[in-house]
Each structure stands twice: as C-alpha cells, then as structure tokens.
Design a protein around this motif. Structure first.
Motif, PDB file in Angstrom:
ATOM      1  N   ALA A 214      65.826  36.728  88.609  1.00  0.00           N
ATOM      2  CA  ALA A 214      64.926  37.214  87.562  1.00  0.00           C
ATOM      3  C   ALA A 214      64.851  36.215  86.408  1.00  0.00           C
ATOM      4  O   ALA A 214      63.760  35.939  85.875  1.00  0.00           O
ATOM      5  N   ALA A 215      65.993  35.648  86.013  1.00  0.00           N
ATOM      6  CA  ALA A 215      66.019  34.681  84.919  1.00  0.00           C
ATOM      7  C   ALA A 215      65.240  33.416  85.282  1.00  0.00           C
ATOM      8  O   ALA A 215      64.539  32.835  84.441  1.00  0.00           O
ATOM      9  N   SER A 216      65.342  32.988  86.538  1.00  0.00           N
ATOM     10  CA  SER A 216      64.620  31.804  86.994  1.00  0.00           C
ATOM     11  C   SER A 216      63.115  32.034  86.952  1.00  0.00           C
ATOM     12  O   SER A 216      62.348  31.186  86.480  1.00  0.00           O
ATOM     13  N   LEU A 217      62.671  33.197  87.438  1.00  0.00           N
ATOM     14  CA  LEU A 217      61.243  33.508  87.442  1.00  0.00           C
ATOM     15  C   LEU A 217      60.707  33.671  86.020  1.00  0.00           C
ATOM     16  O   LEU A 217      59.595  33.221  85.705  1.00  0.00           O
ATOM     17  N   LEU A 254      63.170  37.688  74.853  1.00  0.00           N
ATOM     18  CA  LEU A 254      64.174  38.733  75.058  1.00  0.00           C
ATOM     19  C   LEU A 254      64.592  39.375  73.739  1.00  0.00           C
ATOM     20  O   LEU A 254      65.260  40.422  73.754  1.00  0.00           O
ATOM     21  N   ASP A 255      64.220  38.727  72.630  1.00  0.00           N
ATOM     22  CA  ASP A 255      64.608  39.189  71.290  1.00  0.00           C
ATOM     23  C   ASP A 255      66.122  39.300  71.180  1.00  0.00           C
ATOM     24  O   ASP A 255      66.669  40.299  70.730  1.00  0.00           O
ATOM     25  N   MET A 256      66.798  38.213  71.625  1.00  0.00           N
ATOM     26  CA  MET A 256      68.254  38.160  71.554  1.00  0.00           C
ATOM     27  C   MET A 256      68.680  36.761  71.129  1.00  0.00           C
ATOM     28  O   MET A 256      68.074  35.769  71.565  1.00  0.00           O
ATOM     29  N   GLU A 284      62.963  43.795  82.782  1.00  0.00           N
ATOM     30  CA  GLU A 284      61.679  44.280  82.266  1.00  0.00           C
ATOM     31  C   GLU A 284      60.697  43.131  82.148  1.00  0.00           C
ATOM     32  O   GLU A 284      59.514  43.258  82.544  1.00  0.00           O
ATOM     33  N   LEU A 285      61.152  42.004  81.615  1.00  0.00           N
ATOM     34  CA  LEU A 285      60.297  40.836  81.453  1.00  0.00           C
ATOM     35  C   LEU A 285      59.880  40.259  82.799  1.00  0.00           C
ATOM     36  O   LEU A 285      58.695  39.987  83.040  1.00  0.00           O
ATOM     37  N   ALA A 286      60.845  40.057  83.697  1.00  0.00           N
ATOM     38  CA  ALA A 286      60.549  39.449  84.994  1.00  0.00           C
ATOM     39  C   ALA A 286      59.672  40.360  85.852  1.00  0.00           C
ATOM     40  O   ALA A 286      58.741  39.886  86.521  1.00  0.00           O
ATOM     41  N   ARG A 288      57.512  42.457  84.780  1.00  0.00           N
ATOM     42  CA  ARG A 288      56.163  42.418  84.208  1.00  0.00           C
ATOM     43  C   ARG A 288      55.442  41.123  84.594  1.00  0.00           C
ATOM     44  O   ARG A 288      54.252  41.144  84.955  1.00  0.00           O
ATOM     45  N   LEU A 289      56.142  40.015  84.536  1.00  0.00           N
ATOM     46  CA  LEU A 289      55.527  38.737  84.882  1.00  0.00           C
ATOM     47  C   LEU A 289      55.165  38.664  86.366  1.00  0.00           C
ATOM     48  O   LEU A 289      54.124  38.105  86.739  1.00  0.00           O
ATOM     49  N   GLU A 290      56.008  39.226  87.222  1.00  0.00           N
ATOM     50  CA  GLU A 290      55.762  39.193  88.657  1.00  0.00           C
ATOM     51  C   GLU A 290      54.874  40.338  89.131  1.00  0.00           C
ATOM     52  O   GLU A 290      54.459  40.370  90.293  1.00  0.00           O
ATOM     53  N   ARG A 291      54.639  41.296  88.241  1.00  0.00           N
ATOM     54  CA  ARG A 291      53.785  42.461  88.540  1.00  0.00           C
ATOM     55  C   ARG A 291      54.325  43.306  89.698  1.00  0.00           C
ATOM     56  O   ARG A 291      53.569  43.892  90.456  1.00  0.00           O
ATOM     57  N   GLN A 292      55.622  43.309  89.804  1.00  0.00           N
ATOM     58  CA  GLN A 292      56.279  44.138  90.819  1.00  0.00           C
ATOM     59  C   GLN A 292      57.768  44.200  90.510  1.00  0.00           C
ATOM     60  O   GLN A 292      58.306  43.285  89.869  1.00  0.00           O
ATOM     61  N   PRO A 293      58.445  45.249  90.928  1.00  0.00           N
ATOM     62  CA  PRO A 293      59.890  45.325  90.697  1.00  0.00           C
ATOM     63  C   PRO A 293      60.623  44.263  91.518  1.00  0.00           C
ATOM     64  O   PRO A 293      60.383  44.123  92.721  1.00  0.00           O
TER      65      PRO A 293
END
Length: 342
Positions: A214-217, A254-256, A284-286, A288-293
């Motif tokens: 997820a972090a890579s994507l 990520l607001d962190m 949540e971010l990944a 949304r970007l990938e448009r799939q869980p």
C-alpha cells in the motif's frame, strides 16, 4: 482429542501416540483451541520442517559446521589453522571436537559440541562467546532465540532441568515452542497460508508486506515486500529504511509528522500496528488511489538464506508447500481411520 491427532499424523510417523500426547499438551498449555484447522496446521509445518522427527538429521552437517567455524574465525581475525588445532583437543566424550563435528548428523548434536567447546576451551570463549551458531531446532525448526524470549513472558509449563535451548531439541519442547510461534498470537488473516509465511519470515510479516504494498502504491516508490518496516542494524534509529522513507514522502497526505510515523512503524511486530493511525490512513489513501480495496495480507517476497539450503528457495515456496500439506491433512480427516491405542 489425542486419538484424533494421532489419526491425522502421517502413517509412517514413529510413536504416533507419543507425538499426539506432546502436541495436545502444547495446545492445552498455550490455551490454543485444538480444532481441526489448527491441528493440521501444526502437522503440516512439522512435516515440512522435519518429516515429523524430533531431532531430524541434516545432510552434510559436518561440512556445514566446518564452514561456519571458518567464517567465524575469519571475522574475528583468528587464523584458521589455530582453530583446527584447538578442535583436535579431546572433548568430554573422549573424542576430539573435530572428530565429533565430522560425525555430527543433527543440530542437537552440533549444538552440544559447541556448548562443550565454549565451556572447556579458552579459544572457544574467544571464538564463540555465547554465540552458538545453531539457531533453530526441533521438529518444527523453531528459533531458539524465540523460545528464550517466549519464556520471559510465558513461563515454561513443563518440569525440566534442561536449559530452554536443550528443551527445543526435545519432542515436547520443540512442539510447544513451534506451536507457540505458529499459532500463539492474534492475527486477522483470512487464510492460514499467511501464518505459514509468518512462521518462516516472522510474526506479522504478511500483514506488514501488505502495508508495504500500500505504501509503495501510494508513494510511487518501489519497495521490497519483505515485511520489515524498519531498517535493521545498530544504527537503525539514525538512518530510516526504504519503507520509512516512502511513508515519509507522503507524510502531508497522511497528515502525520515523521516522529508519529516512526512510532507507528515501531509497532510492526505486534497486533497494535493494525490500530495505528498510520495503518488506517495508509490503506484509506491507497484504496482511494487504486479505486479498490487492497489486500491486507501478502506473502513476503523473501529469498531464504541458510548454510543448510542448497537451492533457491523463498518464503512463498515454504508457505505454499505447507499449505498443500495442510490441505492433505484435512483430506485425511475426512477419511475415517482407526487410530493406534493411546
């Protein structure tokens, strides 16, 4: 329950009732449900690691041991010939250490040789100190370091005068610590294959590999999906690793801040990481970007390295082989058999 365990063990297992007693005792002591899935998981790993033998033999172990001794001597700047001369000394068994190494067939035997050498020979203390190169043992090939850490939090439930290292090489101890490593931690995996991968790569490695994915994507930075969230080494606090750097690169999204990211990544060896703000926001971010869980578990991509390994093997290979054995065990459970008398 012991009769059921005995009936599920491979037919060529020596002393199936004895194995069943020790496996059942471990489940009870660890307070893990001995249901069919768990029993077959334990049997599958044990088949893969030792063919259900408490003290399995290792091909060419003597040669492997000599190579390890020579590597250790070279790292410490000790001349190889001096080590080989020292190993010609007589050991407590009457044979020289070198003769015992030449004849060694199991890791238990090799571990005992090193313990004798460390205790009896001055060069042994300098060469090996408390560092016994035999790091895994028993029927499930569990890490001795894991077993020693485990008893610090969970006292060993069986009466013994042996050290924990010695207990790992017994059938009872090997199964107890192996089952603890495989099943004795909470995880939200939907498939047992991820526990099999964790058994090989470390607890929560499959979950962590999915986080790395997820972090890579999300960051656009390629990462090795090895399950290690923090850089390993003595200076790991000073130099962030590739996963941490990738996460830092999207800290605004990520607001962190970097300190909060670091604190979350430090929990990568526990279930608590699932509940961190970093874990939640990253997916949540990944997603949304990938448009799939995205998957919450992935088998780590790790090439296995060990003096005992003579061909290219991976964590995926290990997990897949164990998963196949697990399925065969479940098939055996569906076919009624007459267990041996207990």
């Amino acid at each position: 329950m012991r009769a059921q365990i005995a009936s599920l063990l491979p037919t060529n297992t020596v002393d199936r009732p004895g194995w069943a007693v020790d496996i059942h005792a471990a489940f009870v002591a660890l307070e893990i449900k001995p249901n069919l899935q768990n029993i077959c998981a334990v049997i599958a790993v044990t088949e893969q690691e030792s063919s259900v033998r408490a003290d399995p033999s290792v091909p060419n172990l003597g040669r492997i041991a000599w190579e390890e001794i020579d590597r250790r001597a070279e790292r410490l700047g000790v001349p190889k010939f001096a080590v080989h001369v020292a190993l010609k000394l007589s050991s407590p068994t009457g044979k020289s250490y070198g003769e015992r190494i030449d004849a060694v067939t199991t890791e238990r035997e090799l571990s005992e040789i090193f313990e004798d050498f460390i205790a009896m020979v001055p060069l042994g203390k300098r060469l090996l100190a408390d560092w016994n190169p035999v790091r895994t043992g028993g029927a499930m090939q569990v890490s001795i370091a894991f077993a020693e850490r485990h008893v610090q939090e969970h006292p060993y439930p069986f009466s013994t005068t042996n050290s924990i290292r010695h207990e790992v090489f017994t059938r009872r101890g090997g199964m107890y610590f192996g089952i603890a490593h495989l099943l004795g931690y909470p995880a939200t995996y939907d498939k047992l294959i991820y526990r099999f991968a964790d058994f090989n790569a470390g607890r929560y490695a499959s979950r962590n590999a999915a986080f790395q994915n997820a972090a890579s994507l999300a960051s656009g930075k390629p990462l090795d999906l090895d399950g290690d969230l923090l850089r390993q080494g003595d200076d790991d606090t000073a130099k962030p690793g590739s996963t941490e750097l990738a996460v830092r690169s999207i800290s605004k999204a990520l607001d962190m801040n970097h300190q909060a990211i670091r604190r979350a990544l430090e929990q990568g060896g526990s279930q608590e990481f699932d509940r961190t703000l970093l874990y939640t926001r990253m997916f949540e971010l990944a997603d949304r970007l990938e448009r799939q869980p995205l998957p919450r578990a992935l088998i780590p991509r790790i090439v296995l390295h060990s003096p005992k390994i003579t061909r290219k093997l991976t964590t995926e290979w290990f997990a897949t082989r164990v998963d196949e054995r697990h399925r065969r065990c479940l098939v055996r459970a569906a076919v009624p058999t007459v267990p041996e008398r207990m």
